[in-house]
Scaffold this motif. Structure first.
Motif, PDB file in Angstrom:
ATOM      1  N   LEU A   1       4.223  -5.792  -3.544  1.00  0.00           N
ATOM      2  CA  LEU A   1       4.226  -5.290  -2.434  1.00  0.00           C
ATOM      3  C   LEU A   1       2.928  -4.901  -1.847  1.00  0.00           C
ATOM      4  CD1 LEU A   1       7.061  -2.723  -3.521  1.00  0.00           C
ATOM      5  CD2 LEU A   1       7.325  -4.977  -2.690  1.00  0.00           C
ATOM      6  N   GLY A   2       3.137  -4.901  -0.334  1.00  0.00           N
ATOM      7  CA  GLY A   2       1.727  -4.356   0.300  1.00  0.00           C
ATOM      8  C   GLY A   2       1.043  -3.145  -0.256  1.00  0.00           C
ATOM      9  N   ARG A   3      -0.062  -3.111  -0.294  1.00  0.00           N
ATOM     10  CA  ARG A   3      -0.735  -1.757  -0.849  1.00  0.00           C
ATOM     11  C   ARG A   3      -1.070  -1.056   0.357  1.00  0.00           C
ATOM     12  NH1 ARG A   3       2.166  -2.835  -5.057  1.00  0.00           N
ATOM     13  NH2 ARG A   3       1.283  -3.526  -6.962  1.00  0.00           N
ATOM     14  N   GLY A   4      -1.199  -1.451   1.562  1.00  0.00           N
ATOM     15  CA  GLY A   4      -1.941  -0.804   2.687  1.00  0.00           C
ATOM     16  C   GLY A   4      -0.932   0.426   3.247  1.00  0.00           C
ATOM     17  N   GLY A   5       0.406   0.491   2.864  1.00  0.00           N
ATOM     18  CA  GLY A   5       1.233   1.429   3.518  1.00  0.00           C
ATOM     19  C   GLY A   5       2.574   1.419   3.675  1.00  0.00           C
ATOM     20  N   ALA A   6       2.753   0.009   4.212  1.00  0.00           N
ATOM     21  CA  ALA A   6       4.147  -0.330   4.697  1.00  0.00           C
ATOM     22  C   ALA A   6       4.964  -0.795   3.592  1.00  0.00           C
ATOM     23  CB  ALA A   6       4.331  -1.290   5.791  1.00  0.00           C
ATOM     24  N   GLY A   7       4.195  -1.375   2.573  1.00  0.00           N
ATOM     25  CA  GLY A   7       4.824  -1.713   1.351  1.00  0.00           C
ATOM     26  C   GLY A   7       5.773  -3.061   1.474  1.00  0.00           C
TER      27      GLY A   7
ATOM     28  N   VAL B   1      -1.855 -10.085   7.909  1.00  0.00           N
ATOM     29  CA  VAL B   1      -2.619  -8.954   7.964  1.00  0.00           C
ATOM     30  C   VAL B   1      -2.246  -8.429   6.670  1.00  0.00           C
ATOM     31  CG1 VAL B   1      -3.309  -6.474   8.691  1.00  0.00           C
ATOM     32  CG2 VAL B   1      -2.690  -8.560  10.440  1.00  0.00           C
ATOM     33  N   ASN B   2      -3.134  -8.229   5.540  1.00  0.00           N
ATOM     34  CA  ASN B   2      -3.037  -7.892   4.315  1.00  0.00           C
ATOM     35  C   ASN B   2      -3.960  -6.789   3.948  1.00  0.00           C
ATOM     36  OD1 ASN B   2      -1.077 -10.488   3.046  1.00  0.00           O
ATOM     37  ND2 ASN B   2      -0.541  -8.329   2.998  1.00  0.00           N
ATOM     38  N   ASN B   3      -3.600  -5.804   3.106  1.00  0.00           N
ATOM     39  CA  ASN B   3      -4.538  -4.824   2.518  1.00  0.00           C
ATOM     40  C   ASN B   3      -5.549  -5.194   1.556  1.00  0.00           C
ATOM     41  OD1 ASN B   3      -4.741  -2.645  -0.114  1.00  0.00           O
ATOM     42  ND2 ASN B   3      -5.285  -1.696   2.107  1.00  0.00           N
TER      43      ASN B   3
ATOM     44  N   GLU C   1      -9.348   1.339   5.556  1.00  0.00           N
ATOM     45  CA  GLU C   1      -8.919   2.747   4.776  1.00  0.00           C
ATOM     46  C   GLU C   1      -9.338   3.967   5.184  1.00  0.00           C
ATOM     47  OE1 GLU C   1      -8.308   3.334   0.439  1.00  0.00           O
ATOM     48  OE2 GLU C   1     -10.380   3.707   0.703  1.00  0.00           O
ATOM     49  N   SER C   2      -8.492   4.564   6.185  1.00  0.00           N
ATOM     50  CA  SER C   2      -8.581   5.872   6.764  1.00  0.00           C
ATOM     51  C   SER C   2      -7.661   6.941   6.412  1.00  0.00           C
ATOM     52  CB  SER C   2      -9.076   5.479   8.097  1.00  0.00           C
ATOM     53  OG  SER C   2      -9.771   4.772   8.285  1.00  0.00           O
ATOM     54  N   GLU C   3      -6.652   6.641   5.956  1.00  0.00           N
ATOM     55  CA  GLU C   3      -5.540   7.489   5.795  1.00  0.00           C
ATOM     56  C   GLU C   3      -6.060   8.617   4.821  1.00  0.00           C
ATOM     57  OE1 GLU C   3      -2.366   7.418   6.792  1.00  0.00           O
ATOM     58  OE2 GLU C   3      -1.634   9.215   5.822  1.00  0.00           O
TER      59      GLU C   3
ATOM     60  N   VAL D   1       3.642   3.988  14.511  1.00  0.00           N
ATOM     61  CA  VAL D   1       4.014   4.899  13.695  1.00  0.00           C
ATOM     62  C   VAL D   1       3.117   6.343  13.496  1.00  0.00           C
ATOM     63  CG1 VAL D   1       6.029   3.340  12.771  1.00  0.00           C
ATOM     64  CG2 VAL D   1       3.622   4.113  11.421  1.00  0.00           C
ATOM     65  N   LEU D   2       2.001   6.012  14.350  1.00  0.00           N
ATOM     66  CA  LEU D   2       0.981   7.232  13.952  1.00  0.00           C
ATOM     67  C   LEU D   2       1.806   8.427  14.709  1.00  0.00           C
ATOM     68  CD1 LEU D   2      -2.604   7.832  14.404  1.00  0.00           C
ATOM     69  CD2 LEU D   2      -0.792   9.373  15.701  1.00  0.00           C
ATOM     70  N   GLY D   3       2.469   8.406  15.681  1.00  0.00           N
ATOM     71  CA  GLY D   3       3.206   9.447  16.545  1.00  0.00           C
ATOM     72  C   GLY D   3       4.137   9.989  15.506  1.00  0.00           C
TER      73      GLY D   3
END
Ligand SMILES: Cc1cc2nc3c(=O)[nH]c(=O)nc-3n(C[C@H](O)[C@H](O)[C@H](O)COP(=O)(O)O)c2cc1C
Ligand code: SF4
Ligand code: FES
Lengths: 913, 187, 434
Positions: C55-61, C209-211, C85-87, C402-404
């Motif tokens: 699973l993607g490790r960036g956030g969306a999984g 695009v991958n993390n 990485e800024s979360e 989805v920042l909003g």
């Protein structure tokens, strides 16, 4: 272009349960609007790429996972697509967006130019929440800052819709304003000390959905609710952009660009947009003037017309009709041009008539060419530019062609003596040595193993490759006024013969030059694109006579006047002293002229020297029609009355005729146009009622195409759906309701009697124009012989031989800049200061040789004398050439001071003083 | 100050790495900031020339990013994180201390131009909260005492090897896979 | 690794001295996966990754293998690696970039080979100066070693890798904003549809695009097979994953644990992991996956680190960062600070996010400073509702990215979980925690 596709296939979408036809590729917001459902929006503009940023247009669209909120401006239509625009969910989302927009908005509507025509204001009233829930401090910015000489910005009102910035980048190609910062600190900004100096900056003000961008000339001038408006056509150049002319009281206050699909797509250049103020100028001529012991003094119409008539009669009685000449007319309306042609050729009996001033192309060439429209050029397999810098002379044509090159990928081949605004968008830009256009043209069609006109064989071959197509379009004008028309027509003839099925789009600048030529204001032609001899019988019948032989063109007329062969000269809104390429010749002519009558709106360098000056009505002061470079005829609206006792030009001609014991038999614009429609073969079928038909809001191109609907029956669906032939009922392709406030309320002018009553009330001169012109009336009834044939493409032209270029001289190139010292531009306060200082431009290499690599003062020597000029290095000018501005007013740093009429090239010695 | 000859060469190398020149904009702006410590108007115009953009486009894009400065900055840019992990571990207390210690408010620069202090979002060193960076070199956890020491070292240039002057982002240069850039070396 | 006998995968070298050098990397099994990959059919690699259910490790999984198979069939294809990485509270990629750059590069090359990428770009957060230096050094070494560039390891496969520095903007971590930024523009996210990177990505070409952490798993997966990876964890949550643990714990840091078999309590309290809450304090609340995620209360602490379980419970594992707040935490202040973050980082395109983020921060600020009004709590929720209609999970949105709709996460959590505390701020006009 999108429209043509739509005729072929359409899909059906379902908006609030209502099925609607839609064009594949268009967005839901557009289809819904045409179907009668208006979805609120701010950032969406039909002529710009969607960005979906403001979020105002959120609606529910059914997707794989059921209905979800989506921006209608960014969702392409799909067959069977279901859209909900009226649910509570949609309402809450839209109310929310509005509330967010107001959070940092100053709500200073009472002091805002946009107040009363502001989409934000309107939508807040329509959909907005009542009271504000925002109790905190709002964002603050310094109040209006200047983005340029014409546009200022109030950042507190900006809603970051990206319209102005997208326009500047996508449409104008001048990305000089940009979003600066991030989040709620975003502001529209220029690079410090680099203003938004775009020829098209005014459009950003028009499309700004709030009062953030402001027109400096318009600021605080008027409030929308006391503006009246009428639909018309801009006459600052021959592109013929459609506009709404707005007035407040007796003054013009603003022009708004209307979206004409075949012409301007809603855009205007700043010169056109801000030109309205010359009409209001206090310097306008309002009373006739007669020269008494070398003073121009006010006189009554009767007195002035009598003086004019006697002066012209006198000349004619002594030296014959050939000693009379009429110069100018390209700024007149079609009706004026026709009546003046009738007066000159039918009554005065001279063919020494020329609407162009030596800066155009021969009438029989222009009228005989196979013609193309702007749309033809924008969808052509290839386009050849053999024309002046279109960005400078025909700005909105430049926008259309630029878009064709960038979006539609139309390949452009440019033949030019220097770099132009279009060069960077051309697949091939061939810079030829001044005067050698024809040689280059021949090499293009016949191929050449060697360099020609300074262009390498390789470049020629590559360009020729692009031209191996059927039906290329040639944009034809004068690439440099330092080359005589002959070298251009020679090149044109070669292209016409060498390129199968090629057609021409004339790039002649003056507003109604095409109309004037169509109406016969040129030597050797008669109204309706008819040659003098071919039309003699036909017009003799209607006019009671036409001149025997072909007359002189402008240069010939000036030469003859200088030599005393022409005694009586009529200047029809013409200023040869600043417009003719050979100023020495013009000066000699005017000082030698025996008797000069000037019909004008201002006292210019030339009309100031006249013996009789007759004040004419200007733009928006009279109805009528005008003809753009395509041959497209559109209507001019009247919004205000002329100053003092000024009359429309046609009426001056009619009255002058009476003083010459003749009757032109015209009493109204409608009379005149019916006569034109009856007599001018190229204008057959283009009746007043046809022009009044809403389906022809964009005008009609002469000659009338077979498929143009002329009956007044309601238009077929297709016509309604497409941008062309738009009706009030449907929204034309690109119309952005937000940037043309209340435009459906614009009164569109038919040619009703009331207009004439207003503009042409019986003149105070005491002569009643109502007197019936019996013979003419009979002629009108009398059965006419079959109409004469229209002109055809003339025979191949020989190009004038060129003198050898010596190693010391530089060969002159010249042209106009958008903001020049022209009469009208200079009488427009907002534009006058924008005219660039006259400088000499040359390739850095050549200036380097003079030790002026960084520029500096140089001495210029020509056969016409010597002057000093400020030199500026410019890579756009090829080695061996030198550029001087054409129209730089009275200044001596002007091409007009060194050009000798008829000489094929002008070589200058440029030295260090 | 425009880019010097060496940096024009670097810019050309960077452009050569991408299918579309504009992609090199941000890397080139870092080079410009390394040369002058901030983005001077001259440098912005020069970068615009190199990429065939208008200065307004370069300026507008640069202004979106927090790391680019269009006004002069101190030699040491001290960036203190106050985001959640640091907040929970005394980030704001550290910021207050820093303001008092340097005698300036966050967002300003010391008279001598040595230090610019700023409050920033999460620096991704939350395991060592509260943390900060100096010219993007990381320090954490940072107690008041360690902060004072750090300031001393920076003043005396004792950390020069570790903390280059502001603007210098990456001291290692890509040395491989560069198409032999034809150097029509103009300054 | 504690609690389960699974061995660490992506962090297995971080403790080794000079782990970032090629020498150390080769001594510890480096580039074995790549050599093996180059002997396989590209499709076979994708298949292994599908089997691994990485699973993607960036956030969306999102499943990595699935993403690769969804690429629009067109050339060229680009690979973009997300190292921005800024979360807030996430600091795993930062560590990987500095300590094991070769592992990332190896993963990138494997992915590039599998999807036939014409070029690969590693977008590294601008502030990571050391990371950029280590990555660049590693790239230079990898070229020298024949692992990157022309004819990699004599396989005939060639691909260039570019290390691209960011310049300080959280939003550029969002994949489409990242692409815009990589094109040299403002980091304005694009609208999906149509701009899904797999369809219309970098320069309009199909793009993966991958993390960074996602990439780092590939060498191991290729070497040991997808099945071995899938054997770890439970259900869809396979393999091991780094969790960035921060806040009020005794041992904050990055911990790679087997997914779904370890609970939040383990992570926080295990002696080899979080080591318990500082000063033996009580847990007040914790954020399971970065500040974009809704909060959990102490009674949810026994939930497993399982993507689907956490999702069902109304939040997300997101970027794998767990923030622990003990009883001394002022929830209002914490919520305000997170809201302030979103206000500062909103790109500014969408009206609701641009204006809403600032408005919400101002209201939170008022309440936090004791100037709140009774109606403010409802106002907060209604303004949030205008950004994320329904305030459900996963959120609906009136915005482009989805920042909003992430802004409401902490506000809603705070107001619902600690309403009294909010009201006290309003009533007393002060913070009970001083
Ligand atoms: C506001 C926002 C910020 C994001 N920040 C990051 C980030 O810093 N790093 C990252 O890898 N993904 C981030 N993402 C997720 C990316 O959009 C994308 O899903 C991810 O990089 C895909 O890689 P993966 O499938 O390997 O996780 C962010 C998403 C959003 C909406
Ligand atoms: S939601 Fe916010 S961050 Fe995302 S695109 Fe819109 S304004 Fe930008
Ligand atoms: S988002 Fe559709 S009009 Fe602005």
């Amino acid at each position: 272009m999108a429209d043509t596709a739509s005729q072929t296939e359409t899909v059906t979408i379902n908006v609030d349960g209502k099925p609607m036809p839609a064009k594949p590729g268009e967005m839901v917001i557009a289809a819904a609007e045409r179907g009668g459902v208006y979805i609120p929006r701010f950032c969406y503009h039909p002529r710009l790429r969607p960005v979906g940023m403001c979020r105002m247009c959120l609606v529910e669209v059914k997707g794989p996972r059921g209905f979800a909120l989506a921006p209608a401006c960014f969702i392409p239509v799909a067959d069977g697509q279901e859209v909900i625009t009226a649910s509570d969910k949609v309402k809450k989302a839209q109310d929310g967006v509005l509330e967010f927009l107001l959070v940092n908005h100053p709500l200073d509507c009472p002091v805002c130019d946009k107040g009363g025509e502001c989409p934000l204001q309107d939508q807040t009233l329509a959909y907005g929440p009542g009271e504000t829930r925002f109790v905190e401090e709002k964002r603050h910015w310094a109040k209006p800052i200047a983005l340029s000489d014409l546009v200022s910005l109030d950042r507190e009102r900006c809603i970051q819709c990206d319209r102005c910035t997208r326009f500047a980048d996508e449409v104008a190609g001048d990305p000089l304003i940009e979003f600066k910062g991030r989040g709620d600190h975003i502001e529209v900004a220029t690079f410090p000390d680099q203003p938004f100096a775009s020829y098209f900056s005014g459009n950003t003000v028009q499309i700004c959905p709030v009062g953030a961008l402001l027109s400096k000339p318009y600021r605080f001038k008027a409030r929308p609710w006391d503006l009246e408006q009428v639909e018309s056509t801009c006459t600052m150049c021959s592109v013929g952009c459609r506009i709404a002319v707005q007035s407040s009281g007796p003054e013009l206050t603003r022009y708004i660009g209307l979206d004409s699909d075949p012409v301007n797509h809603g855009w205007l250049c700043d010169k056109g947009r801000y030109s309205y103020s010359y009409v209001n100028s206090p310097e306008r001529l309002s009373r006739p003037l007669v020269r008494k012991n070398d003073e121009l003094v006010e006189a009554s119409w009767g007195e002035a017309l009598e003086a004019a008539a006697r002066g012209l009669e006198g000349a004619r009685s002594v030296h014959g009709a050939a000693s009379l000449a009429v110069l100018g007319g390209a700024r007149l309306a079609n009706e004026d041009a026709y009546v003046w042609a009738k007066l000159a050729k039918g009554v005065l009996g001279t063919d020494n008539v020329d609407a162009q001033l030596g800066d155009g192309l021969p009438a029989d060439v222009v009228l005989g060419l196979p013609r193309a429209t702007i749309d033809d050029a924008c969808s052509a397999p290839a386009v050849i530019l053999l024309a002046p810098d279109l960005k400078e002379e025909l700005p909105v044509l430049y926008l259309r062609l630029r878009a064709a090159a960038l979006e539609a990928g139309v390949p452009f081949v440019e033949l030019t003596p220097r770099r132009t605004g279009m060069s960077r968008h051309c697949k091939a830009s061939l810079t030829y040595r001044p005067g050698e256009a024809a040689a280059l043209a021949r090499a293009l069609v016949e191929g050449s193993p060697t360099e020609v006109a300074g262009v390498p064989a390789g470049s020629i071959a590559a360009a020729a490759e692009l031209l191996r197509v059927e039906g290329a379009v040639v944009v034809l004008g004068r690439p440099s006024l330092a080359e005589p028309a002959e070298s251009v027509t020679a090149a044109a003839a070669i292209l016409a013969a060498g390129l199968p099925g090629c057609r021409f789009l004339p790039a002649l600048r003056r507003a109604n030059v095409m109309g004037a030529l169509d109406m016969g204001l040129a030597p050797g032609v008669l109204p309706g694109r008819v040659a003098l001899d071919a039309g003699r019988e036909w017009f003799a019948e209607a006019w009671g006579g036409v001149p025997e032989g072909r007359g002189l063109d402008a240069t010939g007329i000036l030469a003859a006047t200088a030599e005393g062969r022409i005694q009586g000269l009529v200047l029809l809104g013409a200023d040869p002293l600043s417009d003719h390429p050979d100023r020495h010749l013009a000066r000699a002519a005017l000082s030698a002229a025996g008797f000069v009558v000037a019909v004008d709106t201002f006292l210019t360098a030339s009309s100031g020297q006249a013996d009789v000056v007759l004040p004419a009505a200007a733009f928006a002061e009279r109805p009528g029609t005008t003809t753009n470079l395509e041959g497209r005829i559109t209507r001019l609206g009247q919004k205000i009355v002329p100053p003092g006792v000024a009359w429309p030009d046609w009426m001056i001609a009619a009255e002058l005729a009476f003083h010459l014991e003749a009757d032109l038999g015209v009493e109204s614009i409608e009379d005149i146009w019916s006569e034109v429609e009856r007599l001018a073969p190229s204008h057959r079928g283009i009746s007043p009622s046809l022009l009044a038909d809403r389906r022809h809001r964009d005008g009609v191109v002469a000659p009338l195409a077979a498929d143009v609907p002329s009956d007044l029956a309601p238009p077929p669906e297709a016509a309604t759906a497409s941008g062309a032939g738009a009706t009030t009922a449907a929204v034309p392709a690109g119309v952005d309701p937000m940037s043309t406030p209340g435009v459906d309320a614009v009164e569109t002018q038919g040619l009703p009697a009331t207009d004439v009553a207003q503009a042409g009330t019986a003149p105070s001169g005491g002569i009643d124009p109502g007197v019936e012109g019996d013979e003419a009336a009979e002629a009108a009834q009398a059965p006419l012989s079959t109409p004469p044939p229209t002109l055809a493409w003339p025979a191949d032209q020989a190009q004038p031989p060129l003198p050898p270029l010596d190693g010391y001289s530089l060969r002159l190139v010249t042209g106009r800049t958008l903001y020049d010292s022209g009469t009208l531009a200079q009488r427009t306060p907002a534009l006058a200061p924008l005219a660039p200082a006259p400088t000499l431009r040359a390739n850095p290499y050549d200036l380097e040789r003079l030790g002026r690599g960084q520029g500096g003062q140089v001495r210029v020597r020509s056969n016409r004398g010597t002057f000093l000029a400020e030199a500026v290095p410019d890579n756009g000018v090829p080695r061996g050439s030198v550029w001087l501005p054409f129209d730089s007013g009275a200044g001596e740093v002007s091409a007009g001071e060194v050009i000798e009429a008829g000489v094929p090239v002008t070589d200058l010695r440029v030295e260090t003083p | 100050m425009r880019l010097n000859a060496e940096n024009v060469q670097r810019a050309k190398e960077l452009i050569s790495l991408y299918p579309v020149p504009r992609s090199a904009l941000i890397p080139i702006l870092h080079v410009a900031q390394e040369q002058n410590g901030w983005l001077t108007p001259e440098a912005i115009s020069h970068v615009a020339e190199l990429l065939d953009l208008t200065p307004a486009e370069v300026y507008g894009t640069a202004s979106f990013y927090d790391m680019f400065f269009t006004e002069p900055v101190g030699r040491h840019l001290v960036s203190i994180c106050t985001n959640i992990a640091c907040l929970l571990n005394g980030g704001y207390e550290l910021l207050d201390h820093a303001e008092r210690k340097l005698g300036i408010k966050a967002g300003t620069t010391t008279e001598d131009g040595e230090f610019t202090l700023e409050e920033v979002e999460c620096l991704a060193l939350c395991g060592a909260a509260p943390c900060l960076t100096v010219n993007w070199r990381f320090f954490g956890p940072v107690t008041r005492e360690r902060f004072d020491k750090l300031v001393g070292y920076l003043r005396d240039g004792e950390l020069a090897h570790q903390v280059p002057p502001h603007g210098t982002l990456c001291r290692v240069r890509r040395s491989v896979g560069l198409p032999a850039t034809e150097s029509e070396g103009e300054a | 690794m504690p609690l389960t006998d699974a061995k660490p995968i992506v962090t297995r070298r971080v403790a080794i001295p000079d782990s970032w050098t090629l020498k150390s990397y080769l001594e510890n099994g480096g580039y074995v996966g790549l050599r093996k990959a180059l002997t396989m059919e590209p499709e076979a690699i994708t298949q292994e990754v599908l089997t691994s259910n990485l699973l993607g490790r960036g956030g969306a999984g999102f499943e990595a293998g699935k993403k690769w198979s969804m690429l629009r069939k067109a050339q060229p294809v680009y690979l973009v690696v997300n190292g921005d990485e800024s979360e807030p509270a996430t600091f795993k990629d930062h560590m990987l970039l500095e300590t094991d750059p070769h592992q990332i590069i190896e993963g990138v090359l494997i992915c590039a080979y599998a999807v036939g990428a014409a070029q690969a770009f590693i977008y590294v957060r601008g502030e990571f100066a050391l990371g950029l230096e280590r990555m660049t050094e590693a790239l230079n070494e990898a070229y020298g070693h024949g692992a990157v560039g022309r004819n990699i390891f004599g396989s005939g496969f060639s691909v260039d890798v570019v290390i691209h520095p960011g310049a300080g903007a959280y939003i550029c971590g969002e994949e489409t904003a990242l692409i815009e930024s990589l094109e040299g523009k403002r980091g304005f996210p694009r609208i999906k549809p149509p701009f899904f990177p797999a369809a219309i990505g970098l320069y309009g070409a199909p793009t993966v695009v991958n993390n960074v952490e996602t990439m780092s798993n590939l060498p191991w997966i290729v070497e040991n097979g997808g099945a071995a990876f899938a054997a770890l964890g439970i259900g869809r949550s396979t393999g091991t994953r780094i969790f960035s643990l921060s806040g009020h714990v005794n041992r904050p840091g990055n911990y790679e644990v087997e997914m779904a078999k370890v609970t939040f309590r383990d992570l926080i309290e295990d002696a080899q992991l979080g080591g318990g809450i500082r000063n033996g304090n009580q847990l007040k609340a914790f954020i399971p996956g970065g500040v974009s995620a809704p909060w959990f209360s102490p009674d949810q602490v026994d939930m497993a680190l399982d993507q689907d379980a956490v999702g069902k419970a109304g939040s997300m594992l997101g970027s794998g960062s767990v923030v622990v707040m003990d009883e001394t935490t002022c929830a209002v202040r914490a919520v305000w600070r997170i809201t302030r973050f979103f206000h500062r980082e909103s790109c500014g395109q969408c009206t609701p996010c641009r204006e809403g983020s600032g408005w919400l921060e101002k209201i939170m600020r008022r309440i936090e400073q004791g100037a709140g009004r009774d109606e403010d709590l409802e106002l907060l929720l209604d303004v949030c509702d205008n950004i994320a209609p329904g305030l459900g999970w996963p959120p609906q949105q009136t915005t482009i990215c989805v920042l909003g709709p992430s802004i409401p996460s902490s506000i809603k959590s705070g107001v619902n979980m600690f309403r009294d505390e909010f009201l006290t701020h309003v009533k007393e006009g002060a913070c009970p925690y001083g």
